[in-house]
Design an enzyme around this catalytic site. Structure first.
Site, mmCIF file in Angstrom:
data_model
loop_
_atom_site.group_PDB
_atom_site.id
_atom_site.type_symbol
_atom_site.label_atom_id
_atom_site.label_comp_id
_atom_site.label_asym_id
_atom_site.label_seq_id
_atom_site.Cartn_x
_atom_site.Cartn_y
_atom_site.Cartn_z
ATOM 1 C CE LYS A 194 -3.600 2.348 2.604
ATOM 2 N NZ LYS A 194 -4.504 2.291 3.754
ATOM 3 C CE LYS A 247 -6.185 1.870 -0.530
ATOM 4 N NZ LYS A 247 -6.502 2.002 0.855
HETATM 5 C C1 PBG Z 1 -7.487 3.376 5.693
HETATM 6 C C2 PBG Z 1 -7.739 3.244 4.235
HETATM 7 C C3 PBG Z 1 -7.549 4.190 3.226
HETATM 8 C C4 PBG Z 1 -8.078 3.636 2.072
HETATM 9 C C5 PBG Z 1 -8.518 2.361 2.397
HETATM 10 N N1 PBG Z 1 -8.284 2.132 3.725
HETATM 11 C C6 PBG Z 1 -7.038 5.557 3.274
HETATM 12 C C7 PBG Z 1 -5.655 5.840 3.674
HETATM 13 O O1 PBG Z 1 -4.822 4.957 3.874
HETATM 14 O O2 PBG Z 1 -5.384 7.035 3.824
HETATM 15 C C8 PBG Z 1 -8.152 4.312 0.736
HETATM 16 C C9 PBG Z 1 -9.283 3.879 -0.131
HETATM 17 C C10 PBG Z 1 -9.578 4.778 -1.270
HETATM 18 O O3 PBG Z 1 -8.925 5.810 -1.507
HETATM 19 O O4 PBG Z 1 -10.523 4.434 -1.983
HETATM 20 N N2 PBG Z 1 -6.223 3.109 6.103
#
Ligand code: PBG
Length: 326
Positions: A194, A247
């Site tokens: 991520k 992601k």
């Molecule tokens: C929480 C999380 C996030 C997303 C999914 N889980 C945001 C982040 O890490 O700031 C992003 C999902 C999206 O942008 O659709 N940790």
């Protein structure tokens, strides 16, 4: 003229043959639909994500029916808690918003596959994914809370948990906790790779999870790195992840391909909020053909190696596929 060359166009002439030689297919059954559940009444649009709403528990039931009618088989639940505190208590509260949401969905339709996002950022005032102390995001102190959160989701009926916090060791902590409580069959889909991405902008508005200070770069990955992605994935495999996720999706398809080739676990792609918002905005302006662009993007993600597509476009895609009779 005596030219020798290949006739690649031969198999593109007839639409039937063109269909038959297609290497990648997008199916409604590939999709997990993310949704946002709140304690509030009714349904309130998320302005930066046209077509996406904050849902009350009642509206969530309605949405469950819509998804079932469309054939979308799975959802991923995000919660917006009533209170935020330093221990992120509502993340693992028995009657927290996510725990109630899981039960509501299962009551409405027990066949709907329910995945949950496991994280703390929506639940504490600092808006960070782990426990915060003196402006530091503490790793090891976060693991117990994340494991408790995952356990509470599974106890409420979740079919799969997906930790998105990016703390080291959280897959091990969650696996150990679930096993100890007898949930040896519940899979973990780890947000293994991520990135610290600007594409999460609209989500943070939707989930009220913008960090109050700093950013997420001490735990989410540098977008420049792919070798590091292999290390992240390797650790999660060793700790017991069942499915790996990359992601965001579109700017990271090389990473997906690399993860796919190096590990034999199923792969999920998270087509995130900013990727959705850009397409919707351009389509509203009439600058692109939304359906064609969406299908091309989803096809690209599958071609890159993803089996599971987590996308706010899931319902749109289901409608397109239904209309085209496939
Ligand atoms: C929480 C999380 C996030 C997303 C999914 N889980 C945001 C982040 O890490 O700031 C992003 C999902 C999206 O942008 O659709 N940790």
């Amino acid at each position: 003229m005596d030219l020798h060359f290949d006739r690649h166009r031969r198999i593109r002439n007839h639409p039937v043959l063109r269909d038959m030689v297609r290497e990648t297919r997008v199916l409604t059954s590939d999709f997990m639909y993310p949704l946002f559940v709140t304690h509030d009444e009714g349904r309130h649009p998320v302005l930066s994500m046209p077509g996406v709403d904050h849902l009350s528990l009642e509206e969530l039931k309605r949405e469950t029916e819509t998804l079932s009618e469309l054939g979308v088989p799975a959802m991923m639940i995000f919660g917006i808690p009533a209170i935020k505190d330093d221990l992120s208590s509502e993340a693992y509260a028995e009657n927290g918003i996510v725990q109630q949401a899981i039960q509501a969905v299962k009551q409405e339709n027990s066949r709907m596959f329910v995945a949950t996002d496991v994280c703390l950022c929506q639940y504490n005032p600092a808006g960070h994914c782990g426990v915060v102390h003196d402006d530091q995001i503490l790793n090891d102190e976060s693991l117990e809370l994340l494991a408790k959160t995952a356990l509470s989701h599974v106890q409420a009926g979740a079919d799969l948990v997906a930790p998105s916090d990016m703390m080291d060791g959280r897959v091990a902590a969650i696996r150990t906790k679930l096993d100890k409580e007898g949930f040896v069959q519940t899979p973990i889909m780890s947000y293994a790779v991520k990135y610290a991405s600007a594409f999460y902008g609209p989500f943070r508005e939707a989930a009220h999870s913008t960090p109050a200070f700093g950013d997420r770069r001490t735990y989410q990955m540098d977008p420049a790195n792919v070798r590091e992605a292999m290390r992240e994935a390797r650790s999660d495999v060793a700790e017991g992840a069942d499915i790996l996720m990359v992601k965001p999706a579109l700017a990271y398809m090389d990473v997906m391909r690399a993860v796919k080739e190096s590990f034999d676990l199923p792969l999920a792609a998270y087509n995130v909020s900013g990727e959705y918002a850009m397409v919707k905005a351009a389509a509203q302006q009439g600058w692109i053909d939304e359906q064609a662009v969406v299908m091309e993007m989803m096809t690209g993600l599958k071609r890159a190696g993803a089996e599971i597509l987590i996308s706010y476009f899931a319902k749109d895609v289901a409608r397109y596929l239904r209309a085209s009779g496939s």
